[in-house]
Write an enzyme that holds these catalytic residues in place. Structure first.
Site, PDB file in Angstrom:
ATOM      1  N   GLU A  59      -0.405  26.000 -13.135  1.00 21.64           N
ATOM      2  CA  GLU A  59      -1.193  26.291 -14.337  1.00 21.64           C
ATOM      3  C   GLU A  59      -0.723  27.605 -14.944  1.00 21.64           C
ATOM      4  OE1 GLU A  59      -5.666  25.220 -13.377  1.00 21.64           O
ATOM      5  OE2 GLU A  59      -4.746  26.124 -11.622  1.00 21.64           O
ATOM      6  N   LYS A  76      -0.926  31.486 -16.005  1.00 19.64           N
ATOM      7  CA  LYS A  76      -1.585  32.709 -15.535  1.00 19.64           C
ATOM      8  C   LYS A  76      -2.014  33.479 -16.788  1.00 19.64           C
ATOM      9  CE  LYS A  76      -1.167  36.751 -12.568  1.00 19.64           C
ATOM     10  NZ  LYS A  76      -1.737  37.698 -13.561  1.00 19.64           N
ATOM     11  N   ASP A 132      -3.546  36.153 -19.333  1.00 17.44           N
ATOM     12  CA  ASP A 132      -3.515  37.612 -19.331  1.00 17.44           C
ATOM     13  C   ASP A 132      -4.689  38.128 -20.159  1.00 17.44           C
ATOM     14  OD1 ASP A 132      -2.734  40.198 -18.991  1.00 17.44           O
ATOM     15  OD2 ASP A 132      -0.990  40.111 -20.302  1.00 17.44           O
ATOM     16  N   TYR A 186     -10.627  27.930 -15.031  1.00 19.71           N
ATOM     17  CA  TYR A 186      -9.614  27.377 -14.124  1.00 19.71           C
ATOM     18  C   TYR A 186     -10.082  27.207 -12.679  1.00 19.71           C
ATOM     19  CZ  TYR A 186      -8.944  32.450 -13.518  1.00 19.71           C
ATOM     20  OH  TYR A 186      -9.147  33.796 -13.311  1.00 19.71           O
ATOM     21  N   LYS A 218       5.379  35.848 -11.789  1.00 20.40           N
ATOM     22  CA  LYS A 218       5.237  36.726 -12.954  1.00 20.40           C
ATOM     23  C   LYS A 218       6.468  36.647 -13.845  1.00 20.40           C
ATOM     24  CE  LYS A 218       2.690  40.099 -13.384  1.00 20.40           C
ATOM     25  NZ  LYS A 218       1.563  40.381 -14.315  1.00 20.40           N
ATOM     26  N   CYS A 232      13.679  58.653 -52.007  1.00 16.26           N
ATOM     27  CA  CYS A 232      14.250  57.419 -51.459  1.00 16.26           C
ATOM     28  C   CYS A 232      15.447  57.734 -50.563  1.00 16.26           C
ATOM     29  CB  CYS A 232      14.679  56.511 -52.602  1.00 16.26           C
ATOM     30  SG  CYS A 232      15.528  55.022 -52.043  1.00 16.26           S
ATOM     31  N   CYS A 250      18.727  56.216 -52.568  1.00 18.10           N
ATOM     32  CA  CYS A 250      19.241  56.737 -53.843  1.00 18.10           C
ATOM     33  C   CYS A 250      18.754  58.136 -54.195  1.00 18.10           C
ATOM     34  CB  CYS A 250      18.876  55.776 -54.975  1.00 18.10           C
ATOM     35  SG  CYS A 250      17.096  55.675 -55.305  1.00 18.10           S
ATOM     36  N   CYS A 285      10.325  52.741 -54.071  1.00 18.94           N
ATOM     37  CA  CYS A 285      11.360  53.315 -54.925  1.00 18.94           C
ATOM     38  C   CYS A 285      11.418  52.438 -56.173  1.00 18.94           C
ATOM     39  CB  CYS A 285      12.713  53.317 -54.213  1.00 18.94           C
ATOM     40  SG  CYS A 285      14.074  53.778 -55.314  1.00 18.94           S
ATOM     41  N   CYS A 332      19.383  51.810 -57.001  1.00 20.21           N
ATOM     42  CA  CYS A 332      19.155  51.997 -55.558  1.00 20.21           C
ATOM     43  C   CYS A 332      19.989  50.957 -54.807  1.00 20.21           C
ATOM     44  CB  CYS A 332      17.674  51.841 -55.240  1.00 20.21           C
ATOM     45  SG  CYS A 332      17.300  52.106 -53.496  1.00 20.21           S
TER      46      CYS A 332
END
Length: 651
Positions: free
Chosen positions: A110, A112, A114, A215, A303, A395, A398, A411, A417
């Site tokens: 199954e 695990k 978290d 579970y 794991k 910027c 540019c 910008c 640019c």
């Protein structure tokens, strides 16, 4: 009390809980939100009229009482941790040891989860209490908080005494939705669920829209729960969400196959898992094998590699995008995460930096999800030499002065640019937009530097002679690009929309807009209200689309494209809606007789939807030759697989 009214209340409760189960456990709602609300408020009205509230009423999920503190509660059944392995060699050793103790034993595999371990008790079929794991012997009473979780049934078919164990979770979907409107953003779903359940105000718990995945059965008077498989079936039968993965394996090779299968797709799951749990299936055999002081000997957790790590934030690079938006990208001390070496992560905007309290030369948490650039989740530790992150005033591409709009920096030097122009043209030429062959980022950079290309439309006026001036351009290469440019001028409405680079508008949204509005003029003249009324287009996206078509620069650029000869193909008449397709989700995989986009048009034209991945919500998988993992996943989930001939018969 009037028996008929009581009976009506019971009927409403059953109906509401059925729809809660469909929505929160099966992820398959069968009524609209409005219809659900009508049922719910009918029950509320009856409770007010009679003055009676049944203990399992869904109206009692959100308590109005703020608790003064948590009450400690001793677990009736002690909760053990799981022993863990991180490689297949250790897993083989463990299974070999188990086989020696019980030669013919089977193994249950199954997820695990978290999240936060929670123990729930039922008596006479009614929800009674909930407790956190704590130290495994004593936990905290979180009965009112857990009662707010919609996937926790308040009334179950089994009428004996029952204690179950599971994991409180916040799905990735719920996490993203919460953070859209939250004043204080959550760092990650795991911390979010712990903070929600351990909140003294159950109303705050309810706001996070948590889930519970069950579970294990710790105590049950029912006979016949002799295997993990039967326990799993029993829990599902009581209405618990048990996740969508459960396998019985004969040996370690089958267990490893399960682990590798999930390892490939874990980042696409809606819940956080950090491994797989392997248990001896037979309960009687478990009792013979027994426990250590900390762990059951008959269970093992494999794991996965960490999905979240901490590392040093060394620098912040401010990057200019095609819209002129300047975004902070964190430069990190390289660290291994989910099988990759990570050295960059996104920080979103200056408000995000401030909320997360991250600093230069500080240690930060990073998470990699959905296999995209990792995101910094928050501060892990700051030092005496850590420094605040300051936004730039000019910027970085540019040198023009930046303009702040809310938390975002822009910008406005659209034509001068360099980074902005190159990114804009590269997006315009990309496969899902105008699909102009030969226009790599390097070629577009050369257009900017050597041919003075500033507007997107400028690329359509380039000649073979212009291209031959560029380094490493020969006759054939120049000819091919000119032909590709000319060929691309006729484009579909959805591709044209996507090519414009409107913030928030991806391929799917562009298709949806073109399907609903039919013409470009209708789209650019649409009001915010019209746009927001479309499914999956929220307020932010509607504002972005509406605003884009009212900016002078964008209006001029679009006209230049039309003046350069770009023509939008008329949207073909939609197919008649077909009940075989209406609201059905298709996944396309393998090599078929037409490009995948053509099948997408057919499916969506007939009222269906398409997805890139197979899940329990997929209705059909259209599989061609050399179909791979998606076909395997469909067979595993029992999703109907169609070949092209079968698909055509459905039309």
């Amino acid at each position: 009390m009037d028996e008929k009214l009581l009976q009506k209340m019971e009927e409403l409760i059953r109906e509401i809980e059925k729809h809660n189960y469909n929505y929160y456990v099966l992820d398959n709602p069968t009524i609209s939100d409005g219809e659900y609300d009508k049922l719910y408020y009918s029950l509320v009205d009856l409770e007010r009229e009679t003055g009676v509230i049944l203990p399992h009423s869904p109206t009692q999920r959100v308590g109005d009482t703020i608790l003064e503190g948590f009450t400690k509660k001793e677990h009736e059944i002690s909760l053990y941790s799981l022993n863990k392995v991180r490689d297949y060699e250790d897993l083989r050793d463990w299974t070999t040891q188990m086989k020696k103790m019980a030669e013919d034993t089977l193994f249950a595999v199954e997820y695990k989860f978290d999240g936060l371990t929670i123990v729930i008790e039922y008596e006479d079929g009614l929800y009674k209490s909930a407790t956190t794991r704590g130290n495994g012997i004593i936990g905290e009473d979180v009965t009112m908080q857990v009662k707010t979780i919609r996937s926790v049934p308040l009334n179950i078919p089994y009428k004996g005494r029952l204690i179950v164990r599971g994991e409180g979770m916040m799905t990735n979907k719920a996490f993203i939705e919460y953070n859209k409107t939250a004043e204080e953003k959550l760092k990650n779903p795991r911390n979010a669920v712990a903070g929600a359940v351990r909140n003294l105000d159950p109303r705050e718990t309810a706001k996070r829209n948590l889930d519970f995945f069950c579970y294990d059965v710790l105590l049950c008077e029912k006979e016949g729960l002799s295997t993990q498989e039967k326990i799993h079936e029993f829990l599902v039968g009581q209405g618990f969400n048990c996740g969508n993965y459960f396998k019985i394996c004969n040996n370690v090779d089958e267990i490893i196959a399960c682990i590798e299968e999930i390892d490939k797709v874990k980042s696409k799951l809606d819940v956080l898992i950090d491994g797989m749990v392997v248990k001896i299936n037979n309960v009687e055999v478990r009792e013979e094998i027994g426990f250590t002081a900390k762990f059951p000997r008959w269970a093992m957790a494999y794991k996965f590699e960490a999905q979240e790590v901490s590392t040093l934030l060394e620098d912040v690079i401010w990057q200019v995008g095609r819209s002129g938006r300047v975004t902070p990208i964190a430069s990190l001390e390289p660290v291994e995460l989910a099988g990759a070496t990570i050295s960059r992560a996104t920080l979103n905007n200056i408000d995000d930096i401030r909320k997360k309290d991250v600093m230069l030369k500080s240690r930060v948490f990073i998470r990699r999800s959905n296999e995209v650039i990792p995101e910094i989740m928050g501060l892990a530790e700051k030092y005496d030499y850590s420094m605040p992150i300051l936004p730039p005033e000019t910027c970085p591409s540019c040198g023009e002065k930046l303009v702040q709009k809310g938390p975002l920096l822009f910008c406005l030097n659209h034509l001068g640019c360099r980074e902005q122009v190159i990114d804009r043209i590269s997006h315009f030429a990309s496969r899902n937009a105008f699909n102009i062959e030969g226009l790599s980022d390097k070629t577009v950079s050369a257009f900017y530097d050597d041919l003075n290309v500033r507007h997107i439309s400028d690329i359509f006026s380039l000649t073979k002679e212009d291209l031959l001036k560029l380094d490493k351009f020969k006759d054939k290469k120049a000819e091919n690009i000119v032909k590709s440019l000319e060929k691309s001028k006729k484009v579909s409405l959805s591709r044209f929309l996507f090519s414009l680079g409107i913030n928030e508008v991806g391929v799917k949204t562009a298709r949806e807009l073109s399907k609903i509005f039919k013409t470009f003029d209708e789209i650019r003249e649409a009001s915010e209200e019209q746009l927001e009324s479309i499914k999956d287009i929220g307020q932010v996206m509607a504002q972005s689309i509406y605003g884009f078509f009212r900016e002078e620069y964008n209006i001029e650029e679009i006209q230049r494209l039309f003046d350069a000869g770009v023509k939008i193909e008329e949207v073909k008449e939609q197919y008649a809606q077909n009940t075989n397709f209406t609201d059905k989700t298709f996944v396309i995989t393998g090599t078929l007789s037409m490009p995948r986009d053509e099948f997408v048009k057919i499916i969506e034209g007939l009222g269906g939807k398409t997805s890139s991945s197979v899940s329990k919500n997929t209705d059909y998988v259209l599989a061609g030759e050399n179909a791979g993992s998606k076909l395997d996943k469909a067979r595993e989930l029992g999703v109907q697989v169609l070949n092209e001939e079968e698909f055509n018969k459905m039309k």
